[in-house]
Design an enzyme around this catalytic site. Structure first.
Site, PDB file in Angstrom:
ATOM      1  N   SER A  66      -0.295   6.622  -2.496  1.00  0.00           N
ATOM      2  CA  SER A  66      -0.183   6.888  -1.061  1.00  0.00           C
ATOM      3  C   SER A  66       1.155   6.356  -0.582  1.00  0.00           C
ATOM      4  O   SER A  66       1.735   5.450  -1.203  1.00  0.00           O
ATOM      5  CB  SER A  66      -1.314   6.176  -0.305  1.00  0.00           C
ATOM      6  N   TYR A 105      -6.385  -1.037   2.116  1.00  0.00           N
ATOM      7  CA  TYR A 105      -6.055   0.277   1.567  1.00  0.00           C
ATOM      8  C   TYR A 105      -4.684   0.249   0.903  1.00  0.00           C
ATOM      9  O   TYR A 105      -4.512   0.770  -0.210  1.00  0.00           O
ATOM     10  CB  TYR A 105      -6.094   1.323   2.681  1.00  0.00           C
TER      11      TYR A 105
END
Length: 258
Positions: free
Chosen positions: A142, A155
């Site tokens: 990501s 995250y």
């Protein structure tokens, strides 16, 4: 019928989280390109729905209900599959919060799925790929792995780990013919996004959707199908000279937000 370019004819592909979102888009595209797709998902209904859609279109697919955080379950599924040529680690969960509002149970949940889940699938797939003479692996990192994103502490931790595992595995198994790359999406319009907005911004869903869309310089979120296209390339024989790389697919987020 599989196209001549980016063909996956006679390939066996495993897609985790293949029942929805990006994983679903990958499973459908891989099947159209000729692969037998094994759809791994925690949600049995979602996995079966994707497999049915593939089969209705004339493709080959098999559903497997598995919790990627449980190594014994994962290994058992891969032993049934036996000869995976391609692995796409797309299963993942998210969490909103900075350090001070990330309780231990939420941190553990993110770690179990995003980090340990990726590890478990690599652990199960790599020995089988070695026996088969090679394979292609794509991990879902990501932009949060390389750029500070507000309120994404756990995250970001997990995606940084995925990025590091990608490099390590690519280095260790390059001589065995196993390629390993990752991609780093920015925001992608999936059912998760719609659910997040409905839960956290009731009555203001469209306003917040537009606000989040504009964080990408290109002015919108990605479509899952756009992410799947890059994954197809990196897992195809046309990308046979590419390993140990991460590819941002972010609408300009990393380089143009200045």
């Amino acid at each position: 019928m599989a196209g001549s370019i980016f063909s996956l004819q006679s390939k066996t592909a495993v897609v985790t989280g293949g029942g929805s979102g990006i994983g679903k888009a990958v499973a459908l595209l891989f099947a159209r390109q000729g692969a037998h797709v094994h759809v791994l998902d925690l949600n049995e209904e979602n996995a079966n729905t994707v497999v049915h859609e593939i089969q209705q279109a004339g493709g080959q697919a098999t559903a497997h209900v598995v919790n990627v955080a449980r190594q014994k379950e994962v290994v058992a599924v891969f032993e049934k599959i036996a000869t995976p040529n391609i692995l796409v680690n797309s299963a993942g969960v998210s969490h909103i919060g900075k350090l001070e509002n990330t309780p231990e149970e939420d941190f553990d949940r993110i770690y179990e799925v995003n980090v340990k889940g990726t590890y478990n699938c690599l652990y199960a797939a790599v020995p089988l790929m070695k026996k088969a003479g090679g394979g292609a692996i794509l991990n879902m990192a990501s932009i949060a792995a390389v750029v500070g994103i507000p309120d994404r502490f756990a995250y970001s931790m997990s995606k940084g780990a995925v990025y590091a595992m990608t490099l390590s595995l690519a280095k260790d198994y390059v001589k065995e013919g196993i390629r390993c790359n990752s991609i780093s999406p920015a925001r992608v319009h999936t059912p998760f996004v719609d659910g997040f907005l409905a839960k956290n911004y009731p009555g203001k869903e469209q306003e917040m959707f537009e606000k989040l869309s504009q964080t990408q310089p290109i002015g919108r979120m990605a479509k899952p199908e756009e992410i799947a296209g890059l994954i197809l390339y990196l897992c195809s024989d046309e990308a046979s000279f590419i390993t140990g790389c991460d590819y941002p697919i972010d609408g300009g987020f990393i380089k143009l937000n200045n």
